[in-house]
Design a protein around this motif. Structure first.
Motif, short mmCIF file in Angstrom:
data_model
loop_
_atom_site.label_atom_id
_atom_site.label_comp_id
_atom_site.label_asym_id
_atom_site.label_seq_id
_atom_site.Cartn_x
_atom_site.Cartn_y
_atom_site.Cartn_z
N ARG A 1 -35.61 -28.99 91.29
CA ARG A 1 -34.74 -27.89 90.87
C ARG A 1 -35.30 -26.55 91.34
N ARG A 2 -36.63 -26.40 91.36
CA ARG A 2 -37.22 -25.09 91.70
C ARG A 2 -36.83 -24.68 93.12
N SER A 3 -37.03 -25.57 94.08
CA SER A 3 -36.69 -25.22 95.47
C SER A 3 -35.19 -25.01 95.64
N GLN A 4 -34.41 -25.80 94.94
CA GLN A 4 -32.95 -25.63 95.00
C GLN A 4 -32.56 -24.25 94.48
N SER B 1 -39.54 -17.17 72.82
CA SER B 1 -39.54 -17.68 74.19
C SER B 1 -38.17 -18.21 74.62
N THR B 2 -37.47 -18.89 73.72
CA THR B 2 -36.15 -19.40 74.06
C THR B 2 -35.17 -18.26 74.31
N LEU B 3 -35.26 -17.24 73.46
CA LEU B 3 -34.38 -16.08 73.60
C LEU B 3 -34.68 -15.32 74.88
N LYS B 4 -35.95 -15.16 75.21
CA LYS B 4 -36.33 -14.44 76.42
C LYS B 4 -35.87 -15.18 77.68
N GLN B 5 -35.73 -16.50 77.58
CA GLN B 5 -35.21 -17.26 78.72
C GLN B 5 -33.78 -16.85 79.06
N ARG B 6 -33.06 -16.30 78.08
CA ARG B 6 -31.68 -15.89 78.32
C ARG B 6 -31.60 -14.51 78.96
N LEU B 7 -32.72 -13.79 79.00
CA LEU B 7 -32.73 -12.40 79.46
C LEU B 7 -33.31 -12.29 80.86
N GLY B 8 -32.68 -11.45 81.68
CA GLY B 8 -33.24 -11.05 82.95
C GLY B 8 -33.38 -9.53 82.94
N TYR B 9 -34.57 -9.03 83.24
CA TYR B 9 -34.85 -7.59 83.11
C TYR B 9 -35.42 -7.06 84.41
N LEU B 10 -34.72 -6.08 84.99
CA LEU B 10 -35.18 -5.43 86.21
C LEU B 10 -35.48 -3.97 85.90
N PRO B 11 -36.76 -3.62 85.66
CA PRO B 11 -37.11 -2.22 85.42
C PRO B 11 -37.03 -1.41 86.71
N TYR C 1 -43.53 -18.15 92.91
CA TYR C 1 -44.50 -17.78 91.88
C TYR C 1 -43.81 -17.54 90.54
N PHE C 2 -42.72 -16.76 90.57
CA PHE C 2 -42.02 -16.46 89.32
C PHE C 2 -41.26 -17.68 88.80
N ALA C 3 -40.75 -18.50 89.69
CA ALA C 3 -40.07 -19.72 89.24
C ALA C 3 -41.05 -20.63 88.51
N ARG C 4 -42.29 -20.68 88.97
CA ARG C 4 -43.31 -21.48 88.29
C ARG C 4 -43.66 -20.87 86.93
N LEU C 5 -43.68 -19.53 86.85
CA LEU C 5 -43.94 -18.89 85.56
C LEU C 5 -42.87 -19.26 84.55
N ARG D 1 -35.65 -12.25 91.82
CA ARG D 1 -36.71 -12.61 90.89
C ARG D 1 -36.21 -12.53 89.44
N THR D 2 -35.33 -11.55 89.17
CA THR D 2 -34.84 -11.32 87.81
C THR D 2 -33.90 -12.43 87.35
N ILE D 3 -33.21 -13.07 88.29
CA ILE D 3 -32.22 -14.09 87.92
C ILE D 3 -32.68 -15.51 88.26
N ILE D 4 -33.92 -15.68 88.68
CA ILE D 4 -34.39 -16.98 89.13
C ILE D 4 -34.27 -18.04 88.03
N HIS D 5 -34.40 -17.62 86.76
CA HIS D 5 -34.39 -18.57 85.65
C HIS D 5 -33.00 -18.70 85.02
N GLU D 6 -31.97 -18.19 85.70
CA GLU D 6 -30.57 -18.28 85.27
C GLU D 6 -30.33 -17.68 83.88
N PRO D 7 -30.66 -16.41 83.72
CA PRO D 7 -30.40 -15.76 82.43
C PRO D 7 -28.90 -15.59 82.21
N ILE D 8 -28.52 -15.37 80.95
CA ILE D 8 -27.10 -15.12 80.67
C ILE D 8 -26.85 -13.64 80.37
N VAL D 9 -27.92 -12.88 80.14
CA VAL D 9 -27.82 -11.43 79.95
C VAL D 9 -28.78 -10.76 80.93
N LEU D 10 -28.24 -9.84 81.72
CA LEU D 10 -29.02 -9.17 82.75
C LEU D 10 -29.12 -7.68 82.42
#
Length: 315
Positions: free
Chosen positions: A115-118, A77-87, A104-108, A152-161
């Protein structure tokens, strides 16, 4: 950070029944790079990206994201937080507004207020959809929908896209908007791996490229080294009725591989040198008294190199 690997794979292989979609791939992507993955349909690009995104289990081999191993039978889960994936086929929910979809995705991803609204406001501004925050997704153009998917892919601030054919089907204006967003993300320090059939876009965006063929990674290098090694220089020039004097000078130049006189007296030269060598050729022609009205250097583009490599692999 320059020497840090954001993505590394060792012997990465994926087999479906008897078909090997990805075959023993050793991939290295430096942190902060935009890495372009190119190849024909069926080359294994999507399968490779899906494995990097932990959406597909490798048959064998290892994946490391910023030095940490991605293991299929663990939570990661920690590692997946670093990833953003756009199929290339991610569904949108047409009956939601832009804001509600991103929320919705920010809540996921467990983003908490305030921070979410920001974060929603930040990504909407980045993808140029702030004015559409209350619009239903069904009313958006294709380009807007693709930019929303990226948000949506970058909402969680990934470091690898990881982007799989993100500009497929977009018009030139929408593709340019998408390229501008990718540049901003790279400048912010994100590492981006992107596959595309639009090679002119990749040539503008990428620092390095990988070429896949039948599941193999047949080429992986910086874009500048690829051009230096495989792209021929071509020179177009026009002389004021002094073709014989011009050809005599070209015969004496070791880096001139050949030439062709085009209609209208224009001459196309195949040249094996670099930009500095082109300048030397121009100086020598002027010193020899060849009257020139045009001298224009070009370099073969990424698409030409890709097709050339394809012929080499086929032979």
């Amino acid at each position: 950070m320059l020497n840090e690997l954001a993505i590394r794979t060792c012997g990465l292989t994926k087999q479906f029944d008897r078909h090997i979609a990805v075959n023993d791939v050793d991939l290295q992507v430096q942190a902060g790079e935009v890495y372009g993955l190119i190849g024909p349909n069926g080359a294994g690009k999507t399968t490779l990206i899906r494995m990097l995104a932990a959406a597909e289990e490798p048959t064998k081999g290892e994946i490391y994201i910023n030095g940490d191993r991605l293991v299929g039978d663990r939570d990661n889960s920690t590692l997946k937080q670093r990833l953003g994936y756009l199929p290339d086929d991610f569904p949108l929910y047409d009956d939601l507004t832009v804001w509600d979809y991103l929320d919705y995705f920010a809540r996921l991803y467990k983003l908490k207020e305030p921070r979410r609204s920001q974060r929603l406001r930040e990504v909407l501004e980045l993808v140029q959809l702030s004015q559409k925050r209350r619009s239903l997704i069904a009313t958006l153009s294709r380009g807007m929908k693709q930019r929303l998917s990226l948000a949506r892919t970058i909402i969680h601030e990934p470091i690898v896209l990881l982007l799989d054919e993100p500009v497929s089907g977009l018009d030139p204006i929408a593709r340019r908007q998408f390229r501008e967003i990718i540049r901003v993300l790279q400048e912010a320090g994100m590492t981006i791996l992107i596959s595309s059939h639009v090679l002119s876009d990749l040539a503008e965006l990428c620092t390095s490229v990988g070429i896949m063929e039948l599941g193999f990674l047949v080429e992986s290098t910086t874009l500048s080294q690829l051009y230096q090694r495989l792209a021929r220089q071509q020179i177009f020039l026009t002389t004021l009725g002094e073709i014989d004097r011009l050809t005599a000078e070209l015969n004496n130049h070791a880096l001139v591989a050949g030439w062709e006189v085009l209609p209208g007296g224009r001459v196309q030269i195949d040249f094996t040198g670099n930009q500095e060598d082109c300048a030397d050729l121009l100086r020598s022609l002027i010193a020899a008294g060849v009257p020139l009205s045009e001298f224009h250097c070009t370099q073969e583009d990424l698409e030409t190199i890709f097709l050339k490599l394809g012929h080499q692999q086929a032979s």
